[in-house]
Design a protein around this motif. Structure first.
Motif, PDB file in Angstrom:
ATOM      1  N   ALA A   4       0.854  -1.187   0.000  1.00  0.00           N
ATOM      2  CA  ALA A   4       0.000   0.000   0.000  1.00  0.00           C
ATOM      3  C   ALA A   4       0.888   1.234   0.000  1.00  0.00           C
ATOM      4  O   ALA A   4       1.781   1.362   0.843  1.00  0.00           O
ATOM      5  N   LEU A   5       0.650   2.120  -0.949  1.00  0.00           N
ATOM      6  CA  LEU A   5       1.366   3.395  -1.019  1.00  0.00           C
ATOM      7  C   LEU A   5       0.401   4.481  -0.572  1.00  0.00           C
ATOM      8  O   LEU A   5      -0.609   4.733  -1.230  1.00  0.00           O
ATOM      9  N   LEU A   6       0.707   5.127   0.543  1.00  0.00           N
ATOM     10  CA  LEU A   6      -0.243   6.036   1.182  1.00  0.00           C
ATOM     11  C   LEU A   6       0.130   7.504   1.011  1.00  0.00           C
ATOM     12  O   LEU A   6       1.305   7.862   0.974  1.00  0.00           O
ATOM     13  N   ASN A   7      -0.925   8.315   0.933  1.00  0.00           N
ATOM     14  CA  ASN A   7      -0.848   9.776   1.049  1.00  0.00           C
ATOM     15  C   ASN A   7      -0.210  10.453  -0.158  1.00  0.00           C
ATOM     16  O   ASN A   7       0.486  11.458  -0.019  1.00  0.00           O
ATOM     17  N   ILE A  37      -2.346   2.296  -4.679  1.00  0.00           N
ATOM     18  CA  ILE A  37      -1.979   3.680  -4.378  1.00  0.00           C
ATOM     19  C   ILE A  37      -3.178   4.388  -3.766  1.00  0.00           C
ATOM     20  O   ILE A  37      -4.198   4.605  -4.430  1.00  0.00           O
ATOM     21  N   PHE A  38      -3.052   4.731  -2.490  1.00  0.00           N
ATOM     22  CA  PHE A  38      -4.103   5.449  -1.780  1.00  0.00           C
ATOM     23  C   PHE A  38      -3.786   6.939  -1.892  1.00  0.00           C
ATOM     24  O   PHE A  38      -2.827   7.431  -1.293  1.00  0.00           O
ATOM     25  N   ALA A  39      -4.590   7.633  -2.697  1.00  0.00           N
ATOM     26  CA  ALA A  39      -4.256   9.002  -3.086  1.00  0.00           C
ATOM     27  C   ALA A  39      -5.405   9.950  -2.798  1.00  0.00           C
ATOM     28  O   ALA A  39      -6.577   9.547  -2.758  1.00  0.00           O
ATOM     29  N   MET A  57      -7.683   7.957  -0.271  1.00  0.00           N
ATOM     30  CA  MET A  57      -7.165   8.124   1.081  1.00  0.00           C
ATOM     31  C   MET A  57      -8.330   8.291   2.048  1.00  0.00           C
ATOM     32  O   MET A  57      -9.455   8.607   1.641  1.00  0.00           O
ATOM     33  N   LEU A  58      -8.056   8.111   3.319  1.00  0.00           N
ATOM     34  CA  LEU A  58      -9.112   8.190   4.325  1.00  0.00           C
ATOM     35  C   LEU A  58      -9.888   9.500   4.230  1.00  0.00           C
ATOM     36  O   LEU A  58     -11.123   9.512   4.308  1.00  0.00           O
TER      37      LEU A  58
END
Length: 416
Positions: A4-7, A37-39, A57-58
């Protein structure tokens, strides 16, 4: 393996370059790895990056209605601590629990230039999952208060690895007392990105490249330089209003001197443009600068508003530009990748550090002290030393690319 790639703020073309650099570096040594990718604004970004697996993203699970989003943002650290999450937030964490490693996307957001309340709580929550963590090629700081600095050090100390893209951040990690398992000074993740060719460049990018090249050709052999400018508010300064006014006027002074005293043509182009869903568009800022200078010889200036794919920039710059003047750090990085000399206008330490790494620190100007006439003299000097500067840049790029790929090797050591 699943990562997971965050932010990621992927609607920013420079940050998108970071994502592609991370993806390409991981693919080279772990070809079977799957990267999610969480973007921010992931759904909007899908149209621009169809080859990536983008997830929200959250913060993007919150309603877009401002009052509701504000309430959820302000209450999030407390709600998370009390396990009072809304369904979208729960789904975000559920997806992360299935990962083999969590990577906090490279960039410059662990500092007091941006709000850290939500981010630090997310980091706290993901660390509790017991999954290997890496901060991948970051710039750390500045911090304007001891509380944020202490909190950042405590969180980063729990990571399995932290790599920094600049030496100042590496020093700051140790000054803060950060004590994670591995810390390394590497290079920006974007340097590992695969560069587009004529065969792989998106068709719309290639068409815009041809338009810019035609603009250059109409100059009868006159040099074309690319200029990347942006709005900047000087956060943390008590003199932000006067500083903003000064740098705009000094940029205009430089532009007028180029037009009056040289035969150069100017193409305004940047990594943040043409994505209507994103809050920043440097082509609009460039147009504002020029509008205040009217009447203006339009045949000498081209404003590009096209949203290029990250991998297209090095090819575009290498094909069309004789040199670059840039406020955007990743536009400088893409210039290095394209083998084109640059002058950096630094609003943060990251651009100063990059110019030093390349060996062109004599061609770096602090935005807060910008003087248009001095910038022009530097511009003329660089034109007279293009051959030597190109050799310096090409040599530096080989080193920086290798150091950028080192980030992925650190990741591999974390998970094996």
């Amino acid at each position: 393996m699943k990562f997971a790639l965050l932010n990621s703020v992927i609607m920013n073309g420079g940050d998108a370059g970071i994502v592609y650099g991370i993806r390409d570096a991981i693919r080279e040594i772990l070809p079977e790895a799957q990267l999610s990718i969480f973007a921010r604004r992931a759904r909007d970004a899908e149209a621009y990056y169809p080859d990536l697996r983008l997830l929200p993203m959250l913060q993007d699970t919150w309603p877009r209605q401002r009052t509701l989003a504000y309430g959820l943002r302000e209450s999030f650290p407390l709600r998370s601590n009390l396990c009072l999450l809304i369904p979208g937030e729960k789904e975000f964490y559920k997806q992360l629990r299935s990962m083999d490693a969590i990577i906090y996307c490279g960039g410059g957001y662990i500092n007091n230039l941006y709000s850290t309340g939500v981010l630090f709580r997310i980091i706290e929550d993901t660390l509790e999952m017991g999954i290997p963590h890496m901060a991948y090629a970051h710039s750390i700081g500045p911090f304007f208060d001891d509380r944020s600095r202490t909190a950042a050090a405590a969180l980063l100390s729990r990571f399995d690895a932290v790599t920094t893209r600049d030496e100042a951040s590496y020093r700051l990690l140790h000054e803060m007392g950060t004590n994670c398992k591995e810390t390394h000074f590497t290079a920006d993740a974007a340097f590992a990105m695969q560069i587009a060719t004529d065969a792989t460049m998106p068709l719309q990018d290639l068409e815009e490249l041809k338009r810019i090249y035609a603009f250059k050709s109409h100059g009868g052999g006159a040099p074309l330089f690319f200029m990347s400018v942006r709005e900047w508010g000087f956060p943390g300064s008590e003199e932000s209003s006067s500083l903003k006014k000064n740098y705009r006027s000094e940029l205009q002074r430089f532009i007028l001197q180029v037009i009056a005293e040289s035969n150069c043509r100017i193409c305004f182009v940047s990594t943040c443009q043409g994505r209507k869903e994103y809050g920043y568009d440097d082509s609009r800022f460039a147009a504002e600068l020029l509008k205040e200078l009217q009447p203006f010889p339009e045949d000498r200036v081209y404003i590009c508003g096209h949203p290029f794919a990250p991998s297209s920039y090095p090819l575009l710059i290498g094909r069309c530009a004789d040199l670059v003047v840039s406020m955007r750090m990743h536009f400088i990085i893409f210039s290095i990748m394209g083998g084109v000399p640059f002058i950096a206008i630094a609003y943060e330490k990251k651009s100063q550090e990059l110019a030093r790494q390349v060996g062109l620190d004599g061609y770096c100007h602090e935005l807060s002290n910008l003087k248009g006439d001095i910038l022009y003299k530097n511009f003329i000097d660089l034109r007279e030393h293009l051959v030597d500067s190109r050799a310096t840049i090409n040599s530096a790029f080989r080193i920086l690319r290798e150091r950028s790929q080192e980030n992925a090797r650190v990741l591999r050591s974390v998970i094996t």
